[in-house]
Design a protein around this motif. Structure first.
Motif, PDB file in Angstrom:
ATOM      1  N   VAL A 109       0.856  -1.177   0.000  1.00  0.00           N
ATOM      2  CA  VAL A 109       0.000   0.000   0.000  1.00  0.00           C
ATOM      3  C   VAL A 109       0.896   1.233   0.000  1.00  0.00           C
ATOM      4  N   ILE A 110       0.756   2.034  -1.036  1.00  0.00           N
ATOM      5  CA  ILE A 110       1.528   3.274  -1.185  1.00  0.00           C
ATOM      6  C   ILE A 110       0.624   4.410  -0.747  1.00  0.00           C
ATOM      7  N   THR A 111       0.968   5.070   0.351  1.00  0.00           N
ATOM      8  CA  THR A 111       0.104   6.119   0.875  1.00  0.00           C
ATOM      9  C   THR A 111       0.620   7.497   0.498  1.00  0.00           C
ATOM     10  N   ASP A 112      -0.303   8.376   0.212  1.00  0.00           N
ATOM     11  CA  ASP A 112      -0.023   9.809   0.034  1.00  0.00           C
ATOM     12  C   ASP A 112      -0.681  10.504   1.213  1.00  0.00           C
ATOM     13  N   GLU A 113       0.133  10.982   2.162  1.00  0.00           N
ATOM     14  CA  GLU A 113      -0.392  11.540   3.407  1.00  0.00           C
ATOM     15  C   GLU A 113      -0.007  13.010   3.568  1.00  0.00           C
ATOM     16  N   VAL A 114       0.046  13.715   2.438  1.00  0.00           N
ATOM     17  CA  VAL A 114       0.530  15.095   2.458  1.00  0.00           C
ATOM     18  C   VAL A 114      -0.381  16.025   3.263  1.00  0.00           C
ATOM     19  N   TYR A 115      -1.658  15.653   3.433  1.00  0.00           N
ATOM     20  CA  TYR A 115      -2.596  16.498   4.198  1.00  0.00           C
ATOM     21  C   TYR A 115      -2.819  15.962   5.613  1.00  0.00           C
ATOM     22  N   GLU A 116      -1.864  15.217   6.134  1.00  0.00           N
ATOM     23  CA  GLU A 116      -2.035  14.537   7.424  1.00  0.00           C
ATOM     24  C   GLU A 116      -2.363  15.490   8.572  1.00  0.00           C
ATOM     25  N   HIS A 117      -1.934  16.747   8.486  1.00  0.00           N
ATOM     26  CA  HIS A 117      -2.169  17.696   9.578  1.00  0.00           C
ATOM     27  C   HIS A 117      -3.320  18.663   9.289  1.00  0.00           C
ATOM     28  N   ILE A 118      -3.996  18.480   8.156  1.00  0.00           N
ATOM     29  CA  ILE A 118      -5.129  19.350   7.816  1.00  0.00           C
ATOM     30  C   ILE A 118      -6.388  18.495   7.901  1.00  0.00           C
ATOM     31  N   ILE A 119      -6.907  18.380   9.107  1.00  0.00           N
ATOM     32  CA  ILE A 119      -8.035  17.512   9.442  1.00  0.00           C
ATOM     33  C   ILE A 119      -9.029  18.331  10.246  1.00  0.00           C
ATOM     34  N   TYR A 120     -10.321  18.103  10.002  1.00  0.00           N
ATOM     35  CA  TYR A 120     -11.371  18.872  10.681  1.00  0.00           C
ATOM     36  C   TYR A 120     -12.100  17.992  11.688  1.00  0.00           C
ATOM     37  N   GLU A 121     -12.348  18.562  12.847  1.00  0.00           N
ATOM     38  CA  GLU A 121     -13.067  17.829  13.893  1.00  0.00           C
ATOM     39  C   GLU A 121     -14.424  17.351  13.371  1.00  0.00           C
ATOM     40  N   PRO A 122     -14.824  16.157  13.749  1.00  0.00           N
ATOM     41  CA  PRO A 122     -14.247  15.236  14.736  1.00  0.00           C
ATOM     42  C   PRO A 122     -13.326  14.183  14.124  1.00  0.00           C
TER      43      PRO A 122
END
Length: 386
Positions: free
Chosen positions: A195-208
């Motif tokens: 599994v090749i993940t692209d996690e470039v937005y890992e810190h741009i997450i909206y609650e909850p």
């Protein structure tokens, strides 16, 4: 003259980057290509001035400067809880774009099959074709963009070598739940698939919603290859600092491919960006608050304009339904939107394997005044495009 490459004969230019050029041509507010119009953190730009005077200005170690890899390993360990060896489990690349290409060339052989969720970031298909592999598409079904586990397993059964997972997802803003990730993980283990993940937005997450690193799930550390970059987290999209985190045997191959693709990332920029990698938790809390504010501002405006859209759970994109305008081509709609309304967007068809012509993508990584101006322009959309 002899014919050119068959592999690239069907390529077009990037539709996303094309829409930036069209936006520039008509002086439209560019909500197409995903880069901010605000500055990086001052600590980073101040350090850039120092490094410009002091160096380094020559080649760094091919797979990334030692101090940069060490700082990145500590930062990722803090957020993922996984111990990461900066010498054997990290390669620094020229953006996550090169990271993904280097990984695809390292993992796949010509004719191998690669699972891609649809909608997808456009580079994934190009990377698959350039590496000689064949894409297998699995739909994420709107409006929740959930996948059908049976359909996904049917794709795995086709002897897929790898699956590409963008989480949070560009363009739909989906954050995969832990339960969904476990389904993917169980199938990857069952069918012996990377599994090749692209996690470039890992810190741009909206609650909850919460980000889960796939590699932390049982049995997934040895088959997860994480691609990411500093572009979005520190608002330095033009610096092109990306990375791959993976098991040593994978990284050993990626190092060699990366060496012949680009030699190495920019030494002065790596030296500068270490400042950002050492930021404390407060920075990431403020980053989330900043993007939550921009999201609220923009989707409130879209709601007030009675436009239909899918609210993102992460990243900074919104898919808007343009069915009411009666266009047969979403590309033509976006061209008219830029030239007549003064706002740039990306046609949704560039993200879907399915026949989709009724969606466009906006991004909201912009200053408040930019978003207010875009919304003001969009208030005339029905007058100018119907």
């Amino acid at each position: 003259m002899r014919e050119l490459s068959k592999r690239t004969a069907g390529f077009t230019d990037s539709v996303i980057r094309r829409m930036t050029r069209i936006s520039n041509q008509f002086g439209a507010i560019n909500l197409s290509q995903g880069f901010p119009d605000f500055e990086p953190p001052k600590e980073i730009t101040d350090r850039l001035v120092q490094v410009a005077a002091e160096g380094p200005h020559q080649y760094a170690v091919t797979w990334g400067a030692q101090n940069f890899r060490e700082a990145l390993a500590k930062k990722q360990e803090h957020f993922s809880g996984m111990q990461i060896d900066p010498n054997s489990e990290i390669v620094i690349t020229c953006g996550s774009t090169e990271a993904m290409m280097a990984v695809m060339l390292s993992v796949t052989n010509p004719g191998d099959k690669v699972i891609i969720f649809s909608p997808f970031y456009e580079n994934y298909v190009a990377d698959t074709i350039l590496s000689g592999a064949q894409p297998i598409y699995v739909p994420l079904n709107p409006p929740s963009f959930a996948f059908d586990a049976d359909v996904l397993e049917d794709a795995f059964k086709q002897n897929a070598k790898a699956l590409i997972l963008c989480n949070p997802s560009n363009p739909c803003g989906k954050v995969f739940s832990k339960e969904e990730l476990k389904i993917i993980a169980d199938l990857a283990i069952k069918y012996d698939t990377y599994v090749i993940t692209d996690e470039v937005y890992e810190h741009i997450i909206y609650e909850p919603y919460k980000h889960t690193y796939l590699a932390t799930l049982p049995g997934m550390r040895e088959r997860t290859i994480e691609c990411s970059s500093l572009s979005k987290t520190y608002s330095i999209t033009g610096w092109r600092l990306g990375y791959v985190i993976a098991p040593p045997e994978v990284i050993d191959r990626v190092k060699k491919v990366h060496d012949f693709l680009t030699v190495g990332a920019a030494a002065p920029l790596m030296e500068t960006a270490i400042v950002g990698l050492k930021f404390g938790d407060e920075y990431y809390k403020q980053l989330q608050e900043h993007y939550t504010h921009m999201k609220k501002l923009f989707i409130t405006g879209l709601t007030d304009l009675n436009l239909t859209f899918t609210e993102p759970q992460g990243a900074y994109y919104v898919l808007v339904d343009i069915s009411e305008f009666g266009y047969k081509s979403d590309l033509k709609f976006c061209e008219d939107l830029a030239s007549k309304v003064g706002v740039g967007a990306v046609p949704g068809s560039s993200f879907f394997n399915e026949d989709v012509n009724h969606l466009i993508r906006f991004h909201f990584a912009k200053k408040d005044e930019t978003l207010y101006k875009a919304l003001d322009n969009l208030s005339e959309i029905r007058n100018k495009l119907k």
